[in-house]
Design a protein around this motif. Structure first.
Motif, PDB file in Angstrom:
ATOM      1  N   SER A 153       0.687  -1.242   0.568  1.00 46.17           N
ATOM      2  CA  SER A 153       0.026  -0.161   0.029  1.00 46.17           C
ATOM      3  C   SER A 153       1.693   1.385  -0.041  1.00 46.17           C
ATOM      4  O   SER A 153       2.170   1.079   0.830  1.00 46.17           O
ATOM      5  N   ALA A 154       0.156   2.141  -0.782  1.00 47.91           N
ATOM      6  CA  ALA A 154       0.862   3.867  -0.426  1.00 47.91           C
ATOM      7  C   ALA A 154       1.171   3.464   0.981  1.00 47.91           C
ATOM      8  O   ALA A 154       2.176   4.490   1.377  1.00 47.91           O
ATOM      9  N   GLN A 176     -10.111   7.194  -3.084  1.00 48.30           N
ATOM     10  CA  GLN A 176     -11.203   6.767  -2.278  1.00 48.30           C
ATOM     11  C   GLN A 176     -11.836   5.080  -2.332  1.00 48.30           C
ATOM     12  O   GLN A 176     -12.153   5.167  -1.140  1.00 48.30           O
ATOM     13  N   ALA A 177     -11.584   4.363  -3.715  1.00 48.56           N
ATOM     14  CA  ALA A 177     -12.013   2.881  -3.059  1.00 48.56           C
ATOM     15  C   ALA A 177     -11.229   2.126  -2.142  1.00 48.56           C
ATOM     16  O   ALA A 177     -11.743   1.200  -1.339  1.00 48.56           O
ATOM     17  N   CYS A 178     -10.167   2.829  -2.411  1.00 53.90           N
ATOM     18  CA  CYS A 178      -9.469   1.931  -0.719  1.00 53.90           C
ATOM     19  C   CYS A 178      -9.974   1.776   0.544  1.00 53.90           C
ATOM     20  O   CYS A 178      -9.850   1.537   0.482  1.00 53.90           O
ATOM     21  N   LEU A 179     -10.282   3.823   0.660  1.00 58.21           N
ATOM     22  CA  LEU A 179     -10.540   4.271   1.638  1.00 58.21           C
ATOM     23  C   LEU A 179     -12.059   3.120   2.071  1.00 58.21           C
ATOM     24  O   LEU A 179     -12.494   3.542   3.117  1.00 58.21           O
ATOM     25  N   ARG A 201     -13.795   1.070   0.617  1.00 60.61           N
ATOM     26  CA  ARG A 201     -13.475  -0.770   1.509  1.00 60.61           C
ATOM     27  C   ARG A 201     -12.674  -0.593   2.981  1.00 60.61           C
ATOM     28  O   ARG A 201     -13.241  -1.693   3.566  1.00 60.61           O
ATOM     29  N   ALA A 202     -11.606  -0.228   3.195  1.00 62.09           N
ATOM     30  CA  ALA A 202     -11.106  -0.061   4.222  1.00 62.09           C
ATOM     31  C   ALA A 202     -12.583   0.079   5.578  1.00 62.09           C
ATOM     32  O   ALA A 202     -12.448  -0.454   7.090  1.00 62.09           O
ATOM     33  N   GLY A 203     -13.006   1.103   5.018  1.00 63.39           N
ATOM     34  CA  GLY A 203     -14.217   2.018   6.104  1.00 63.39           C
ATOM     35  C   GLY A 203     -15.247   0.679   6.461  1.00 63.39           C
ATOM     36  O   GLY A 203     -15.576   0.755   7.725  1.00 63.39           O
ATOM     37  N   ARG A 204     -15.323   0.060   5.393  1.00 66.89           N
ATOM     38  CA  ARG A 204     -16.336  -1.372   5.180  1.00 66.89           C
ATOM     39  C   ARG A 204     -15.455  -2.485   6.589  1.00 66.89           C
ATOM     40  O   ARG A 204     -16.400  -3.260   7.056  1.00 66.89           O
ATOM     41  N   LEU A 205     -14.460  -2.360   5.626  1.00 68.74           N
ATOM     42  CA  LEU A 205     -13.397  -3.600   6.816  1.00 68.74           C
ATOM     43  C   LEU A 205     -13.208  -3.461   8.738  1.00 68.74           C
ATOM     44  O   LEU A 205     -13.525  -3.798   9.561  1.00 68.74           O
ATOM     45  N   MET A 206     -13.182  -1.712   8.793  1.00 63.91           N
ATOM     46  CA  MET A 206     -13.297  -1.511  10.057  1.00 63.91           C
ATOM     47  C   MET A 206     -14.893  -1.505  10.409  1.00 63.91           C
ATOM     48  O   MET A 206     -14.738  -1.964  12.172  1.00 63.91           O
ATOM     49  N   ARG A 207     -15.900  -1.445   9.680  1.00 66.92           N
ATOM     50  CA  ARG A 207     -17.202  -0.939  10.864  1.00 66.92           C
ATOM     51  C   ARG A 207     -17.343  -3.053  10.819  1.00 66.92           C
ATOM     52  O   ARG A 207     -18.529  -3.645  11.651  1.00 66.92           O
ATOM     53  N   ASP A 208     -17.063  -3.931  10.158  1.00 70.34           N
ATOM     54  CA  ASP A 208     -17.137  -5.440   9.873  1.00 70.34           C
ATOM     55  C   ASP A 208     -16.191  -6.350  11.180  1.00 70.34           C
ATOM     56  O   ASP A 208     -16.856  -7.371  11.667  1.00 70.34           O
ATOM     57  N   GLN A 209     -15.004  -5.531  11.228  1.00 74.21           N
ATOM     58  CA  GLN A 209     -13.858  -6.526  11.786  1.00 74.21           C
ATOM     59  C   GLN A 209     -12.863  -5.538  13.287  1.00 74.21           C
ATOM     60  O   GLN A 209     -12.949  -4.510  12.836  1.00 74.21           O
ATOM     61  N   PRO A 210     -12.850  -6.107  13.798  1.00 70.47           N
ATOM     62  CA  PRO A 210     -12.023  -5.337  15.225  1.00 70.47           C
ATOM     63  C   PRO A 210     -10.309  -4.561  14.685  1.00 70.47           C
ATOM     64  O   PRO A 210      -9.348  -4.833  14.880  1.00 70.47           O
ATOM     65  N   ALA A 253      -7.669  -3.539   2.860  1.00 70.96           N
ATOM     66  CA  ALA A 253      -8.354  -3.084   1.306  1.00 70.96           C
ATOM     67  C   ALA A 253      -7.242  -2.989   0.190  1.00 70.96           C
ATOM     68  O   ALA A 253      -7.587  -3.486  -0.511  1.00 70.96           O
ATOM     69  N   ALA A 254      -6.036  -2.365   1.265  1.00 72.05           N
ATOM     70  CA  ALA A 254      -5.197  -2.750  -0.426  1.00 72.05           C
ATOM     71  C   ALA A 254      -5.570  -3.909  -1.486  1.00 72.05           C
ATOM     72  O   ALA A 254      -5.166  -4.330  -2.517  1.00 72.05           O
ATOM     73  N   ALA A 255      -4.138  -4.546  -0.449  1.00 71.02           N
ATOM     74  CA  ALA A 255      -4.427  -5.489  -0.946  1.00 71.02           C
ATOM     75  C   ALA A 255      -5.400  -6.435  -1.485  1.00 71.02           C
ATOM     76  O   ALA A 255      -5.847  -7.687  -2.941  1.00 71.02           O
TER      77      ALA A 255
END
Length: 134
Positions: A36-37, A78-81, A83-92, A102-104
């Protein structure tokens, strides 16, 4: 196969520790290295936690930057952000962990995910990544 290297793995590649062998082996068995960047910023901050010796810090930063030049960089757009937001809602997850995952997730499968961050491992496994860690 695509190899994703997170910040913990990028730094581990250049220090004398057992984790180094895992990163070296993973990189030797895969020609497509990605990250990731975010990774460079995170890795440079991690260096200060690895050592307080100025000469070793500078050498380690030089090695990290040289390796950085050989990695394909997944943008934190924005697409990475999103996806990261969705992951944070679903996972700790912390934001940085979610951004790495999200990048991977944007890369072609199969993905080998190299990390020594315990928070990332179960989520990466649930995303069907092959996790390489200690």
């Amino acid at each position: 196969m695509t190899l994703y290297i997170d910040a913990s793995a990028l730094v581990a590649l250049h220090i004398d520790a057992p984790a180094r062998a895992h990163v070296v082996d993973a990189m030797a068995n895969d020609a497509d290295w990605c990250t990731s960047a975010l990774t460079l910023v995170e890795a440079l901050a991690l260096i200060d936690r690895v050592t307080d010796e100025p000469v070793f810090r500078q050498d380690l930063e030089d090695y990290v930057r040289l390796t950085w030049d050989r990695l394909a960089i997944v943008p934190v757009d924005q697409a990475c952000l999103d996806r990261a937001g969705r992951l944070m809602r679903d996972q700790p997850l912390r934001l940085s962990d979610a951004l790495h995952l999200a990048a991977a997730d944007r890369l072609p499968r199969p993905i080998r995910f190299v990390t020594f961050d315990a928070a990332q491992i179960p989520v990466a496994l649930s995303m069907d990544f092959e996790v390489l860690s200690t």
